[in-house]
Design a protein around this motif. Sequence first.
Motif, PDB file in Angstrom:
ATOM      1  N   ILE A  51       0.860  -1.189   0.000  1.00 21.84           N
ATOM      2  CA  ILE A  51       0.000   0.000   0.000  1.00 21.84           C
ATOM      3  C   ILE A  51       0.893   1.234   0.000  1.00 21.84           C
ATOM      4  N   VAL A  52       0.626   2.176  -0.899  1.00 25.52           N
ATOM      5  CA  VAL A  52       1.327   3.453  -0.947  1.00 25.52           C
ATOM      6  C   VAL A  52       0.346   4.528  -0.493  1.00 25.52           C
ATOM      7  N   ALA A  53       0.576   5.069   0.699  1.00 23.20           N
ATOM      8  CA  ALA A  53      -0.312   6.074   1.282  1.00 23.20           C
ATOM      9  C   ALA A  53       0.219   7.467   0.979  1.00 23.20           C
ATOM     10  N   SER A  54      -0.659   8.329   0.481  1.00 24.34           N
ATOM     11  CA  SER A  54      -0.259   9.699   0.192  1.00 24.34           C
ATOM     12  C   SER A  54      -1.348  10.650   0.674  1.00 24.34           C
ATOM     13  N   ALA A  55      -1.177  11.941   0.370  1.00 26.23           N
ATOM     14  CA  ALA A  55      -2.119  12.954   0.831  1.00 26.23           C
ATOM     15  C   ALA A  55      -2.133  14.098  -0.170  1.00 26.23           C
ATOM     16  N   HIS A  56      -3.042  15.044   0.035  1.00 23.67           N
ATOM     17  CA  HIS A  56      -3.125  16.214  -0.837  1.00 23.67           C
ATOM     18  C   HIS A  56      -2.078  17.242  -0.411  1.00 23.67           C
ATOM     19  N   VAL A  57      -0.840  16.818  -0.510  1.00 24.71           N
ATOM     20  CA  VAL A  57       0.325  17.628  -0.183  1.00 24.71           C
ATOM     21  C   VAL A  57       1.292  17.478  -1.355  1.00 24.71           C
ATOM     22  N   GLY A  58       1.764  18.580  -1.902  1.00 24.39           N
ATOM     23  CA  GLY A  58       2.644  18.483  -3.056  1.00 24.39           C
ATOM     24  C   GLY A  58       1.879  18.017  -4.278  1.00 24.39           C
ATOM     25  N   ASN A  59       2.517  17.217  -5.109  1.00 23.42           N
ATOM     26  CA  ASN A  59       1.944  16.783  -6.385  1.00 23.42           C
ATOM     27  C   ASN A  59       2.072  15.267  -6.522  1.00 23.42           C
ATOM     28  N   PRO A  60       1.276  14.491  -5.756  1.00 23.82           N
ATOM     29  CA  PRO A  60       1.460  13.034  -5.726  1.00 23.82           C
ATOM     30  C   PRO A  60       1.301  12.370  -7.080  1.00 23.82           C
ATOM     31  N   GLU A  61       0.482  12.941  -7.965  1.00 28.12           N
ATOM     32  CA  GLU A  61       0.261  12.295  -9.257  1.00 28.12           C
ATOM     33  C   GLU A  61       1.540  12.221 -10.085  1.00 28.12           C
ATOM     34  N   LEU A  62       2.437  13.187  -9.916  1.00 27.34           N
ATOM     35  CA  LEU A  62       3.651  13.186 -10.724  1.00 27.34           C
ATOM     36  C   LEU A  62       4.605  12.053 -10.367  1.00 27.34           C
ATOM     37  N   CYS A  63       4.412  11.421  -9.212  1.00 35.95           N
ATOM     38  CA  CYS A  63       5.296  10.302  -8.864  1.00 35.95           C
ATOM     39  C   CYS A  63       5.191   9.201  -9.910  1.00 35.95           C
ATOM     40  N   GLY A  64       4.001   9.040 -10.499  1.00 35.92           N
ATOM     41  CA  GLY A  64       3.823   8.033 -11.529  1.00 35.92           C
ATOM     42  C   GLY A  64       4.603   8.325 -12.796  1.00 35.92           C
ATOM     43  N   TYR A  65       4.761   9.610 -13.093  1.00 34.64           N
ATOM     44  CA  TYR A  65       5.520   9.982 -14.282  1.00 34.64           C
ATOM     45  C   TYR A  65       7.023   9.967 -14.017  1.00 34.64           C
ATOM     46  N   LEU A  66       7.422  10.302 -12.777  1.00 38.32           N
ATOM     47  CA  LEU A  66       8.835  10.497 -12.480  1.00 38.32           C
ATOM     48  C   LEU A  66       9.528   9.239 -11.956  1.00 38.32           C
ATOM     49  N   LEU A  67       8.819   8.419 -11.170  1.00 45.07           N
ATOM     50  CA  LEU A  67       9.445   7.222 -10.611  1.00 45.07           C
ATOM     51  C   LEU A  67       9.457   6.056 -11.599  1.00 45.07           C
TER      52      LEU A  67
END
Length: 302
Positions: free
Chosen positions: A120-136
Amino acid sequence: MAGEEREWKGVTGGSAFGQKAMKIIFSIVNVRAGYFILLFVIPFYMLFARRGYLAIYRYFRKQHGYSVMKSFRKTYRNHYLFGQMLLDRFAVYAGQKNFKLDNPENALFLKMVDTPAGCIVASAHVGNPELCGYLLKPDRKRINSLIFGGEAKEVQRNRSKILDDNNIRIIPVLDDMSHIFLINEALSNGEMVSMLCDRNFGSDKTVECDFLNGKVDFPVGAFAIALQFEVPVIALFVLKINASLYRAHVISIPVPQEGNKREKINRMTCSFAKIVEDIVRKYPEQWFNFYNFWKNENVSLS
């Protein structure tokens, strides 16, 4: 401001035409041109989107204890960064590749990618979590990303098209609960499931946690699923450092050794809340919950 709504309404604004237009524009124009325009647009947005503006102003005044003038400046900066990050997404949709990830804590993420079990990868509405999919770009293990099912269809199509190329599947949270079966399938197949764990959608089960000088009900769903499937949980945040650079913070959330299942779930949820608090203290301007997030929130705007 007693009596104001605390609930998040949850739909990203913008028509399908507007979404397509933004994509076309950024296929031609560098995203930094949009940053310049935002400088002049944000004051009007703050004026007419008063509820979100007041919620962020209160956040700076009460949760961080800033002065009146500093809170106003930080509120403008918060809205400006939020606008930049939205434009960054459209720039990625349009094929721009000018974003980099400074990721000193990537070892933990790579360990989870290389582990046969799910996660499970837990995130929040802090920063830009959606970009992790493009960058990682986790090419060795698929990430299944839960999103709010009421988002504009054009947003969902754009996300799916780009994320599919990066081995990431979008799972909308819908009233028919079909997302539950997809989560079960993903974890059973040893895949990663990403959830935004600071807003309560799809379930009403929460636990009250201390958070930034107040009390907040955090949803427990991600941690209940983790215990059910006996998979690890990591917290992941992607923060904007400058125009083209993001930084990932990856933190493990251990399972408590003592207590019954409910107690363990609650402790894990509040551990996540503490991690979010630590991140927000480091990056206070990148908090993007534009509604009254705290319980019994009431602070003077003077």
